[in-house]
Design an enzyme around this catalytic site. Structure first.
Site, PDB file in Angstrom:
ATOM      1  N   ARG A  64       0.849  -1.195   0.000  1.00  0.00           N
ATOM      2  CA  ARG A  64       0.000   0.000   0.000  1.00  0.00           C
ATOM      3  C   ARG A  64       0.886   1.246   0.000  1.00  0.00           C
ATOM      4  O   ARG A  64       1.887   1.311   0.723  1.00  0.00           O
ATOM      5  CB  ARG A  64      -0.917   0.027   1.232  1.00  0.00           C
ATOM      6  CG  ARG A  64      -2.135  -0.870   1.122  1.00  0.00           C
ATOM      7  CD  ARG A  64      -3.120  -0.413   0.044  1.00  0.00           C
ATOM      8  NE  ARG A  64      -4.281  -1.283  -0.113  1.00  0.00           N
ATOM      9  CZ  ARG A  64      -4.359  -2.303  -0.968  1.00  0.00           C
ATOM     10  NH1 ARG A  64      -3.347  -2.597  -1.761  1.00  0.00           N
ATOM     11  NH2 ARG A  64      -5.472  -3.016  -1.049  1.00  0.00           N
TER      12      ARG A  64
ATOM     13  N   ASP B 246       4.600  -0.290  -7.047  1.00  0.00           N
ATOM     14  CA  ASP B 246       3.317  -0.599  -7.692  1.00  0.00           C
ATOM     15  C   ASP B 246       2.191   0.182  -7.031  1.00  0.00           C
ATOM     16  O   ASP B 246       1.089   0.262  -7.577  1.00  0.00           O
ATOM     17  CB  ASP B 246       3.027  -2.108  -7.590  1.00  0.00           C
ATOM     18  CG  ASP B 246       1.740  -2.486  -8.302  1.00  0.00           C
ATOM     19  OD1 ASP B 246       1.633  -2.160  -9.510  1.00  0.00           O
ATOM     20  OD2 ASP B 246       0.845  -3.072  -7.679  1.00  0.00           O
TER      21      ASP B 246
ATOM     22  N   GLU C  75      -1.844   7.764  -4.848  1.00  0.00           N
ATOM     23  CA  GLU C  75      -1.844   7.195  -6.207  1.00  0.00           C
ATOM     24  C   GLU C  75      -3.123   7.522  -6.980  1.00  0.00           C
ATOM     25  O   GLU C  75      -3.102   7.572  -8.212  1.00  0.00           O
ATOM     26  CB  GLU C  75      -1.636   5.671  -6.152  1.00  0.00           C
ATOM     27  CG  GLU C  75      -2.790   4.894  -5.519  1.00  0.00           C
ATOM     28  CD  GLU C  75      -2.472   3.402  -5.367  1.00  0.00           C
ATOM     29  OE1 GLU C  75      -1.329   3.057  -5.052  1.00  0.00           O
ATOM     30  OE2 GLU C  75      -3.404   2.587  -5.567  1.00  0.00           O
TER      31      GLU C  75
ATOM     32  N   HIS D  10      -0.476   0.105  -9.881  1.00  0.00           N
ATOM     33  CA  HIS D  10      -1.212  -0.802  -8.975  1.00  0.00           C
ATOM     34  C   HIS D  10      -1.782  -1.980  -9.776  1.00  0.00           C
ATOM     35  O   HIS D  10      -2.954  -2.337  -9.624  1.00  0.00           O
ATOM     36  CB  HIS D  10      -2.331  -0.045  -8.241  1.00  0.00           C
ATOM     37  CG  HIS D  10      -2.755  -0.714  -6.955  1.00  0.00           C
ATOM     38  ND1 HIS D  10      -3.177  -0.023  -5.854  1.00  0.00           N
ATOM     39  CD2 HIS D  10      -2.823  -2.026  -6.604  1.00  0.00           C
ATOM     40  CE1 HIS D  10      -3.503  -0.867  -4.887  1.00  0.00           C
ATOM     41  NE2 HIS D  10      -3.282  -2.097  -5.323  1.00  0.00           N
TER      42      HIS D  10
END
Ligand code: NAD
Ligand code: COI
Length: 334
Positions: free
Chosen positions: A235, A259, A264, A297
């Site tokens: 996260r 990622d 984000e 992600h």
């Protein structure tokens, strides 16, 4: 019985059709929109909802669902950090997740990010794009020379450990709960500080909780080895972007594979044409670096994972509606 699903993508539709064929007694309807106060009434008439989003589940959305008589929520993913459990309690929701749709998908992604950083692939790719087929200066490092610190030895962390060992890396691990198989191998260190001091590469595989937000801050980075690589497929809020940028600027951090990113949702899920157009200056700063690899992600995003996410979330929602307790249950007041 009716289940309404939010945030359904094209690539999920054939799996939904398969699930519907196997469950003809259940009416299924869906939207491509996420659950918001504006879309919550779309679920009217359903007994449960299936959903997936990285944005917070707003109190107002949950209140509208409750007012529509819906009390069963099944997420199609692992992490439930975007729910406020006080809201779930107040509105008496039951919540399930899909805890193990494919740990391999995320573990592989993390291990690939490590390899791409060690072999300086972004620089090699830039040279290629410029027609430069020479070697220097992109000399790489090998996995077998690395001590990789795995933080979190749950489903994903354990698969990542196997893969890393397959590549010949030395693995050390930290977790608040010790897994028997990892314990037997003697991989655990006692404290995060020990892991920070010994690891050449650190990869995060813990859930985000109120206790560990921004666990990778300036103080943590100071304790790490010079030239450490940081990987985050868990996260975004586990790493402070400011501390990360400071560490990259000073060279303390040799590279990062991300990622997930703090904030984000400011950039992921949209097409920007070029990283020059990114509206978030901090993320743009990170994206412009050759030693930072950002993926949107999508560590989870494999064919195997998608089918499992649909099947298990819909099965769980059906169970909840029928008053059964699926082993995917995350929260229930009773
Ligand atoms: P898991 O529950 O199987 O394992 C998590 C491990 O972390 C457990 O062993 C737990 O004891 C440990 N842990 C919890 N808090 C900790 C802390 N503060 N310090 C150290 N250890 C701690 O979960 P998992 O399936 O391995 O997934 C891990 C996380 O990965 C998820 O919570 C989710 O946030 C993230 N995830 C990301 C993607 C992606 O696409 N990038 C996909 C799935 C999951
Ligand atoms: C998860 O399963 O927790 C993920 O991070 C995947 C994402 C699609 C929400």
């Amino acid at each position: 019985m009716k289940i309404f699903a939010y945030g359904i993508r094209e690539d999920e539709k054939s799996s939904i059709e398969n699930w519907k064929s196997a469950n003809p007694d259940v009416e299924v309807d869906y939207t491509d929109q996420t659950l918001t106060p504006e879309t919550a009434t779309l679920a009217k008439g359903a007994s449960g909802i299936v959903t997936l989003q990285t944005t917070p589940y707003e109190r107002e959305s949950l209140k509208i669902l409750k007012d529509e008589g819906i009390s069963n929520i099944s997420i199609r993913n692992v992490g439930y950090d975007n729910f406020n459990f006080d809201d779930l309690k107040e509105f008496n929701f039951k919540l399930s997740n899909v805890p193990v749709y494919s740990p391999n998908a995320i573990a592989e992604h993390a291990v690939l990010l490590i390899g791409r950083l060690l072999r300086r692939i972004p620089e090699v790719d830039t040279k290629f794009d410029n027609g430069d087929f020479t070697w220097a200066p992109t000399i790489g490092k090998e996995y077998r020379e690395q001590t990789v610190g795995v933080i979190g030895t749950g489903h994903i962390g354990r698969v990542a450990i196997q893969m890393l060992q397959g590549f010949g890396a030395k693995v050390i691990a930290y977790d608040v709960y010790h897994n028997e198989a990892i314990e037997k191998q003697g991989l655990y260190v006692d404290t995060l500080e020990e892991l920070y001091q010994q690891a050449d590469v650190i990869t995060l595989h813990v859930p985000l909780t109120s206790d560990n937000a921004y666990m990778i801050d300036e103080k943590a980075i100071e304790q790490m080895k010079d030239g450490v690589y940081l990987i985050n497929c868990a996260r975004g809020e586990l790493i402070s972007n400011d501390a990360l940028i400071k560490g990259l600027d000073s060279g303390k951090i040799a590279g990062a594979g991300l990622d997930v990113l703090d904030h984000e949702n400011n950039v992921f899920g949209k097409k920007w044409g070029s990283i020059n157009n990114l509206p978030d200056p901090t993320i743009k700063n990170l994206a412009e670096r050759q030693n930072v690899i950002i993926t949107p992600h999508n560590a989870f995003y494999t064919e195997t994972a998608i089918w499992n996410m649909i099947e298990v979330s819909f099965d769980s929602n059906k169970d909840l509606i029928e008053g059964k307790i699926p082993d995917t249950l995350v929260y229930s007041k009773k």
